[in-house]
Design a protein around this motif. Structure first.
Motif, PDB file in Angstrom:
ATOM      1  N   TYR A  23     -24.289  35.665 -63.961  1.00  0.00           N
ATOM      2  CA  TYR A  23     -24.622  36.997 -63.461  1.00  0.00           C
ATOM      3  C   TYR A  23     -24.378  38.082 -64.502  1.00  0.00           C
ATOM      4  O   TYR A  23     -25.011  39.136 -64.465  1.00  0.00           O
ATOM      5  CB  TYR A  23     -23.835  37.322 -62.180  1.00  0.00           C
ATOM      6  CG  TYR A  23     -24.241  36.492 -60.991  1.00  0.00           C
ATOM      7  CD1 TYR A  23     -25.544  36.512 -60.511  1.00  0.00           C
ATOM      8  CD2 TYR A  23     -23.310  35.702 -60.334  1.00  0.00           C
ATOM      9  CE1 TYR A  23     -25.921  35.763 -59.407  1.00  0.00           C
ATOM     10  CE2 TYR A  23     -23.682  34.951 -59.223  1.00  0.00           C
ATOM     11  CZ  TYR A  23     -24.981  34.984 -58.773  1.00  0.00           C
ATOM     12  OH  TYR A  23     -25.346  34.243 -57.677  1.00  0.00           O
ATOM     13  N   ARG A  24     -23.450  37.840 -65.424  1.00  0.00           N
ATOM     14  CA  ARG A  24     -23.183  38.835 -66.475  1.00  0.00           C
ATOM     15  C   ARG A  24     -24.434  39.069 -67.323  1.00  0.00           C
ATOM     16  O   ARG A  24     -24.623  40.148 -67.854  1.00  0.00           O
ATOM     17  CB  ARG A  24     -22.048  38.374 -67.379  1.00  0.00           C
ATOM     18  CG  ARG A  24     -20.678  38.496 -66.779  1.00  0.00           C
ATOM     19  CD  ARG A  24     -19.647  38.630 -67.895  1.00  0.00           C
ATOM     20  NE  ARG A  24     -18.318  38.298 -67.461  1.00  0.00           N
ATOM     21  CZ  ARG A  24     -17.494  39.130 -66.835  1.00  0.00           C
ATOM     22  NH1 ARG A  24     -17.894  40.333 -66.523  1.00  0.00           N
ATOM     23  NH2 ARG A  24     -16.280  38.748 -66.511  1.00  0.00           N
ATOM     24  N   GLU A  25     -25.271  38.039 -67.441  1.00  0.00           N
ATOM     25  CA  GLU A  25     -26.491  38.140 -68.249  1.00  0.00           C
ATOM     26  C   GLU A  25     -27.620  38.852 -67.507  1.00  0.00           C
ATOM     27  O   GLU A  25     -28.650  39.163 -68.110  1.00  0.00           O
ATOM     28  CB  GLU A  25     -26.963  36.739 -68.665  1.00  0.00           C
ATOM     29  CG  GLU A  25     -25.919  35.915 -69.395  1.00  0.00           C
ATOM     30  CD  GLU A  25     -25.405  36.602 -70.649  1.00  0.00           C
ATOM     31  OE1 GLU A  25     -26.223  37.143 -71.409  1.00  0.00           O
ATOM     32  OE2 GLU A  25     -24.173  36.610 -70.850  1.00  0.00           O
ATOM     33  N   ASP A  26     -27.444  39.070 -66.217  1.00  0.00           N
ATOM     34  CA  ASP A  26     -28.474  39.699 -65.393  1.00  0.00           C
ATOM     35  C   ASP A  26     -27.817  40.743 -64.486  1.00  0.00           C
ATOM     36  O   ASP A  26     -27.627  40.520 -63.287  1.00  0.00           O
ATOM     37  CB  ASP A  26     -29.202  38.631 -64.568  1.00  0.00           C
ATOM     38  CG  ASP A  26     -30.422  39.173 -63.843  1.00  0.00           C
ATOM     39  OD1 ASP A  26     -30.644  40.400 -63.856  1.00  0.00           O
ATOM     40  OD2 ASP A  26     -31.151  38.349 -63.259  1.00  0.00           O
ATOM     41  N   PRO A  27     -27.463  41.897 -65.063  1.00  0.00           N
ATOM     42  CA  PRO A  27     -26.736  42.913 -64.295  1.00  0.00           C
ATOM     43  C   PRO A  27     -27.462  43.377 -63.035  1.00  0.00           C
ATOM     44  O   PRO A  27     -26.814  43.706 -62.042  1.00  0.00           O
ATOM     45  CB  PRO A  27     -26.569  44.067 -65.279  1.00  0.00           C
ATOM     46  CG  PRO A  27     -26.793  43.485 -66.627  1.00  0.00           C
ATOM     47  CD  PRO A  27     -27.690  42.294 -66.449  1.00  0.00           C
ATOM     48  N   ASP A  28     -28.792  43.405 -63.081  1.00  0.00           N
ATOM     49  CA  ASP A  28     -29.530  43.828 -61.876  1.00  0.00           C
ATOM     50  C   ASP A  28     -29.317  42.841 -60.737  1.00  0.00           C
ATOM     51  O   ASP A  28     -29.085  43.236 -59.592  1.00  0.00           O
ATOM     52  CB  ASP A  28     -31.021  43.967 -62.176  1.00  0.00           C
ATOM     53  CG  ASP A  28     -31.310  45.136 -63.114  1.00  0.00           C
ATOM     54  OD1 ASP A  28     -30.504  46.081 -63.179  1.00  0.00           O
ATOM     55  OD2 ASP A  28     -32.365  45.087 -63.784  1.00  0.00           O
ATOM     56  N   HIS A  29     -29.393  41.551 -61.058  1.00  0.00           N
ATOM     57  CA  HIS A  29     -29.162  40.526 -60.030  1.00  0.00           C
ATOM     58  C   HIS A  29     -27.714  40.560 -59.561  1.00  0.00           C
ATOM     59  O   HIS A  29     -27.438  40.397 -58.363  1.00  0.00           O
ATOM     60  CB  HIS A  29     -29.542  39.142 -60.558  1.00  0.00           C
ATOM     61  CG  HIS A  29     -29.522  38.094 -59.508  1.00  0.00           C
ATOM     62  ND1 HIS A  29     -28.999  36.856 -59.711  1.00  0.00           N
ATOM     63  CD2 HIS A  29     -29.950  38.096 -58.210  1.00  0.00           C
ATOM     64  CE1 HIS A  29     -29.099  36.140 -58.599  1.00  0.00           C
ATOM     65  NE2 HIS A  29     -29.670  36.872 -57.681  1.00  0.00           N
ATOM     66  N   LEU A  30     -26.780  40.789 -60.484  1.00  0.00           N
ATOM     67  CA  LEU A  30     -25.368  40.899 -60.112  1.00  0.00           C
ATOM     68  C   LEU A  30     -25.177  42.019 -59.097  1.00  0.00           C
ATOM     69  O   LEU A  30     -24.461  41.852 -58.115  1.00  0.00           O
ATOM     70  CB  LEU A  30     -24.503  41.135 -61.353  1.00  0.00           C
ATOM     71  CG  LEU A  30     -23.018  41.386 -61.091  1.00  0.00           C
ATOM     72  CD1 LEU A  30     -22.368  40.216 -60.374  1.00  0.00           C
ATOM     73  CD2 LEU A  30     -22.303  41.696 -62.406  1.00  0.00           C
ATOM     74  N   GLU A  31     -25.835  43.147 -59.316  1.00  0.00           N
ATOM     75  CA  GLU A  31     -25.686  44.262 -58.391  1.00  0.00           C
ATOM     76  C   GLU A  31     -26.272  43.932 -57.020  1.00  0.00           C
ATOM     77  O   GLU A  31     -25.714  44.307 -55.992  1.00  0.00           O
ATOM     78  CB  GLU A  31     -26.323  45.537 -58.959  1.00  0.00           C
ATOM     79  CG  GLU A  31     -25.967  46.772 -58.170  1.00  0.00           C
ATOM     80  CD  GLU A  31     -24.477  46.943 -57.871  1.00  0.00           C
ATOM     81  OE1 GLU A  31     -24.144  47.304 -56.716  1.00  0.00           O
ATOM     82  OE2 GLU A  31     -23.624  46.704 -58.750  1.00  0.00           O
ATOM     83  N   VAL A  32     -27.370  43.188 -56.989  1.00  0.00           N
ATOM     84  CA  VAL A  32     -27.953  42.757 -55.715  1.00  0.00           C
ATOM     85  C   VAL A  32     -26.971  41.855 -54.975  1.00  0.00           C
ATOM     86  O   VAL A  32     -26.730  42.023 -53.770  1.00  0.00           O
ATOM     87  CB  VAL A  32     -29.307  42.041 -55.943  1.00  0.00           C
ATOM     88  CG1 VAL A  32     -29.772  41.343 -54.672  1.00  0.00           C
ATOM     89  CG2 VAL A  32     -30.351  43.025 -56.431  1.00  0.00           C
ATOM     90  N   VAL A  33     -26.385  40.898 -55.699  1.00  0.00           N
ATOM     91  CA  VAL A  33     -25.420  39.980 -55.085  1.00  0.00           C
ATOM     92  C   VAL A  33     -24.217  40.754 -54.554  1.00  0.00           C
ATOM     93  O   VAL A  33     -23.777  40.535 -53.420  1.00  0.00           O
ATOM     94  CB  VAL A  33     -24.990  38.899 -56.107  1.00  0.00           C
ATOM     95  CG1 VAL A  33     -23.799  38.097 -55.593  1.00  0.00           C
ATOM     96  CG2 VAL A  33     -26.156  37.979 -56.428  1.00  0.00           C
ATOM     97  N   LYS A  34     -23.684  41.671 -55.356  1.00  0.00           N
ATOM     98  CA  LYS A  34     -22.546  42.476 -54.899  1.00  0.00           C
ATOM     99  C   LYS A  34     -22.922  43.309 -53.675  1.00  0.00           C
ATOM    100  O   LYS A  34     -22.117  43.465 -52.749  1.00  0.00           O
ATOM    101  CB  LYS A  34     -22.046  43.385 -56.018  1.00  0.00           C
ATOM    102  CG  LYS A  34     -21.247  42.670 -57.072  1.00  0.00           C
ATOM    103  CD  LYS A  34     -20.736  43.682 -58.083  1.00  0.00           C
ATOM    104  CE  LYS A  34     -19.882  43.065 -59.148  1.00  0.00           C
ATOM    105  NZ  LYS A  34     -19.356  44.103 -60.076  1.00  0.00           N
ATOM    106  N   GLY A  35     -24.139  43.831 -53.655  1.00  0.00           N
ATOM    107  CA  GLY A  35     -24.589  44.607 -52.494  1.00  0.00           C
ATOM    108  C   GLY A  35     -24.606  43.763 -51.231  1.00  0.00           C
ATOM    109  O   GLY A  35     -24.157  44.209 -50.168  1.00  0.00           O
ATOM    110  N   HIS A  36     -25.103  42.522 -51.359  1.00  0.00           N
ATOM    111  CA  HIS A  36     -25.093  41.621 -50.201  1.00  0.00           C
ATOM    112  C   HIS A  36     -23.659  41.317 -49.770  1.00  0.00           C
ATOM    113  O   HIS A  36     -23.361  41.289 -48.575  1.00  0.00           O
ATOM    114  CB  HIS A  36     -25.828  40.320 -50.510  1.00  0.00           C
ATOM    115  CG  HIS A  36     -27.309  40.454 -50.536  1.00  0.00           C
ATOM    116  ND1 HIS A  36     -28.046  40.990 -49.500  1.00  0.00           N
ATOM    117  CD2 HIS A  36     -28.214  40.116 -51.481  1.00  0.00           C
ATOM    118  CE1 HIS A  36     -29.320  40.972 -49.806  1.00  0.00           C
ATOM    119  NE2 HIS A  36     -29.455  40.456 -51.005  1.00  0.00           N
TER     120      HIS A  36
END
Length: 125
Positions: free
Chosen positions: A40-53
């Motif tokens: 997830y560190r390599e894909d900050p946008d996806h990390l933010e989506v996961v954290k939002g969920h």
């Protein structure tokens, strides 16, 4: 018994956001499960989506004014084949973060109860 709900005892929206940030970071540092989280560190946008969920799931599940719109636990974990050791490592991280945030023992116990109630929906699916 306290008169506030679990959501409020976890600090409401801001408290839960801070908890989620620290839980995800703990997972990224945990040798037993970090391989699942470091990408997830390599894909900050996806990390933010996961954290939002995660924020929405925790807020809704703790009685907050939030509707969780993410996937179900089995859908989110399908194909991951999470084993007992990984599951317990994640639980340990969560409890450690709650402790570091000064969350009281009763509230930590309630969160643990919720986490254990989801075990069958997360492991080996």
């Amino acid at each position: 018994m306290t008169s506030t709900n679990l959501y409020e005892r976890l600090g409401g929206e801001r408290g839960i956001a801070s908890l989620v940030d620290d839980i995800v970071e703990s997972h990224m540092q945990n040798p037993r499960i970090r391989a699942r989280f470091l990408p997830y560190r390599e894909d900050p946008d996806h990390l933010e989506v996961v954290k939002g969920h995660l924020r929405d799931f925790l807020a809704a599940g703790s009685g907050g004014p939030v509707e969780y719109r993410g996937r179900s636990m089995p859908e989110a974990h399908r194909g991951m084949n999470i084993n007992e050791a990984e599951y317990m490592a994640a639980i340990d991280d969560i409890l450690g973060v709650l402790d570091r945030h000064g969350i009281d023992p009763q509230t930590r116990q309630e969160v643990l109860g919720i986490a254990y109630s989801l075990k069958g929906e997360i492991m080996h699916v």
